[in-house]
Design a protein around this motif. Structure first.
Motif, mmCIF file in Angstrom:
data_model
loop_
_atom_site.group_PDB
_atom_site.id
_atom_site.type_symbol
_atom_site.label_atom_id
_atom_site.label_comp_id
_atom_site.label_asym_id
_atom_site.label_seq_id
_atom_site.Cartn_x
_atom_site.Cartn_y
_atom_site.Cartn_z
ATOM 1 N N LEU A 183 -11.621 -28.581 1.464
ATOM 2 C CA LEU A 183 -12.963 -28.557 0.900
ATOM 3 C C LEU A 183 -13.602 -29.912 1.199
ATOM 4 C CD1 LEU A 183 -11.881 -26.956 -2.473
ATOM 5 C CD2 LEU A 183 -12.888 -25.795 -0.501
ATOM 6 N N LYS A 196 -17.368 -28.621 -4.959
ATOM 7 C CA LYS A 196 -16.036 -28.201 -4.525
ATOM 8 C C LYS A 196 -15.238 -27.551 -5.664
ATOM 9 C CE LYS A 196 -15.229 -32.395 -3.001
ATOM 10 N NZ LYS A 196 -16.535 -33.031 -3.166
ATOM 11 N N GLU A 229 -9.256 -30.874 -2.017
ATOM 12 C CA GLU A 229 -10.421 -31.749 -2.014
ATOM 13 C C GLU A 229 -9.997 -33.128 -1.503
ATOM 14 O OE1 GLU A 229 -12.903 -31.839 -5.505
ATOM 15 O OE2 GLU A 229 -12.096 -29.915 -6.196
#
Length: 132
Positions: free
Chosen positions: A5, A13, A80
């Motif tokens: 992401l 995200k 992330e």
């Protein structure tokens, strides 16, 4: 499945992860893993791992924390800030890029493997108006 992401702070995200998990049937809370590094969800015998490496000062922290063990065949790993664990986090099957535009955001989905392309094809087939 490994999904990176990619987006700035506040791009959405974690909100996307929350929506995805809810769409798959998760009814409990979905928290940001900023301080815990990983949040774990089990839905229909599939393990979902949501990682956030934003706080890493060095990529080796990925190895020191033993996070490689989570990247298994029976898991979906949503990552992330993967660049903060450079060369340690597995390559993505899909990259989701978040872009700020005007008063909103757009998402760009990029397949990086055959498995990722298959997944995106299934998503596109059920998504009205999806562009290639």
């Amino acid at each position: 499945m490994v999904v990176w992401l990619d987006g700035d702070l506040g791009a959405g995200k974690t909100t996307l992860v929350r929506s995805l998990l809810r769409a798959c049937g998760h009814v409990g809370p979905v928290k940001s893993p900023t301080y815990t590094l990983v949040e774990i969800y089990v839905i229909s015998r599939i393990y979902w791992y949501h990682f956030d490496f934003y706080r890493f000062n060095f990529p080796e922290e990925f190895v020191d924390a033993g996070l490689g063990e989570y990247f298994r065949d029976d898991a979906v790993c949503l990552v992330e800030w993967p660049e903060k664990a450079a060369d340690h986090v597995p390559s993505p099957d899909i990259i989701v890029r978040f872009h700020f535009v005007e008063n909103g955001r757009t998402l760009e989905f990029v397949a990086c493997s055959q498995e990722g392309q298959k997944c995106l094809n299934v998503l596109k087939s059920g998504w009205p108006g999806a562009a290639d």
